[in-house]
Motif scaffolding. Structure first.
Motif, mmCIF file in Angstrom:
data_model
loop_
_atom_site.group_PDB
_atom_site.id
_atom_site.type_symbol
_atom_site.label_atom_id
_atom_site.label_comp_id
_atom_site.label_asym_id
_atom_site.label_seq_id
_atom_site.Cartn_x
_atom_site.Cartn_y
_atom_site.Cartn_z
ATOM 1 N N GLU A 1 47.792 -5.074 22.251
ATOM 2 C CA GLU A 1 47.941 -5.733 23.543
ATOM 3 C C GLU A 1 49.295 -5.356 24.120
ATOM 4 O O GLU A 1 50.302 -5.366 23.413
ATOM 5 N N PHE A 2 49.291 -5.002 25.404
ATOM 6 C CA PHE A 2 50.517 -4.608 26.088
ATOM 7 C C PHE A 2 50.626 -5.349 27.407
ATOM 8 O O PHE A 2 49.620 -5.683 28.027
ATOM 9 N N ARG B 1 51.775 -5.414 31.458
ATOM 10 C CA ARG B 1 51.460 -4.492 32.558
ATOM 11 C C ARG B 1 52.414 -3.292 32.592
ATOM 12 O O ARG B 1 51.996 -2.151 32.795
ATOM 13 N N GLU B 2 53.693 -3.556 32.356
ATOM 14 C CA GLU B 2 54.696 -2.491 32.395
ATOM 15 C C GLU B 2 54.441 -1.446 31.308
ATOM 16 O O GLU B 2 54.518 -0.239 31.545
ATOM 17 N N LYS B 3 54.125 -1.905 30.103
ATOM 18 C CA LYS B 3 53.850 -0.984 28.989
ATOM 19 C C LYS B 3 52.567 -0.192 29.241
ATOM 20 O O LYS B 3 52.491 0.983 28.890
ATOM 21 N N VAL B 4 51.564 -0.814 29.835
ATOM 22 C CA VAL B 4 50.321 -0.103 30.128
ATOM 23 C C VAL B 4 50.606 1.045 31.084
ATOM 24 O O VAL B 4 50.122 2.165 30.892
ATOM 25 N N GLU B 5 51.418 0.792 32.101
ATOM 26 C CA GLU B 5 51.769 1.849 33.059
ATOM 27 C C GLU B 5 52.562 2.954 32.359
ATOM 28 O O GLU B 5 52.335 4.147 32.596
ATOM 29 N N LYS C 1 42.366 -1.544 23.367
ATOM 30 C CA LYS C 1 41.411 -2.520 22.831
ATOM 31 C C LYS C 1 40.809 -2.010 21.526
ATOM 32 O O LYS C 1 40.683 -2.756 20.560
ATOM 33 N N LEU C 2 40.443 -0.707 21.487
ATOM 34 C CA LEU C 2 39.890 -0.137 20.260
ATOM 35 C C LEU C 2 40.893 -0.204 19.117
ATOM 36 O O LEU C 2 40.518 -0.403 17.960
ATOM 37 N N ARG D 1 44.333 3.951 34.022
ATOM 38 C CA ARG D 1 44.838 2.709 33.425
ATOM 39 C C ARG D 1 43.737 2.040 32.605
ATOM 40 O O ARG D 1 43.979 1.514 31.525
ATOM 41 N N GLU D 2 42.507 2.097 33.109
ATOM 42 C CA GLU D 2 41.373 1.482 32.409
ATOM 43 C C GLU D 2 41.114 2.164 31.070
ATOM 44 O O GLU D 2 40.766 1.513 30.085
ATOM 45 N N GLU D 3 41.281 3.494 31.039
ATOM 46 C CA GLU D 3 41.099 4.218 29.782
ATOM 47 C C GLU D 3 42.176 3.837 28.772
ATOM 48 O O GLU D 3 41.894 3.688 27.582
ATOM 49 N N VAL D 4 43.394 3.669 29.235
ATOM 50 C CA VAL D 4 44.479 3.239 28.342
ATOM 51 C C VAL D 4 44.177 1.846 27.804
ATOM 52 O O VAL D 4 44.344 1.581 26.609
#
Length: 97
Positions: A18-19, A21-25, A13-14, A5-8
């Motif tokens: 911005e997403f 929490r649901e989109k990050v997962e 960020k690069l 998750r941290e890599e995503v």
């Protein structure tokens, strides 16, 4: 190959994205699947495959540059709506008056 998750979040960020929490997962899962597929491709034996830069055989459709006769300046400007001192005259589009 799993992606965290941290890599995503770092990739987002690069890319200045911005997403929630649901989109990050969701993206973590999707990127993980993509990386698994790429890892599976690395198992293929491609020693007999000729390297290519394009999937299709391509032939250049561009002609060779050949020096030829240029239009005389008067003829080139003959259909111009406005000209001055042998140049095309166009409306000013940058800056003030």
């Amino acid at each position: 190959m799993a992606i965290s998750r941290e890599e995503v979040l770092y990739i987002a960020k690069l890319a200045r994205l911005e997403f929630d929490r649901e989109k990050v997962e969701e993206f973590t899962h999707q990127l993980g699947k993509i990386l698994e597929y790429i890892n599976k491709l690395s198992e293929l034996d491609i020693s007999d495959v000729e390297p290519t830069y394009h999937v299709l055989d391509m032939v250049s459709v561009m002609r060779e540059d050949v020096v030829g006769q240029s239009l005389p300046q008067e003829e080139a400007l003959s259909n111009a709506p406005d000209s001055k001192d042998g140049f095309f005259r166009v409306p000013k589009i940058i800056g003030g008056e």
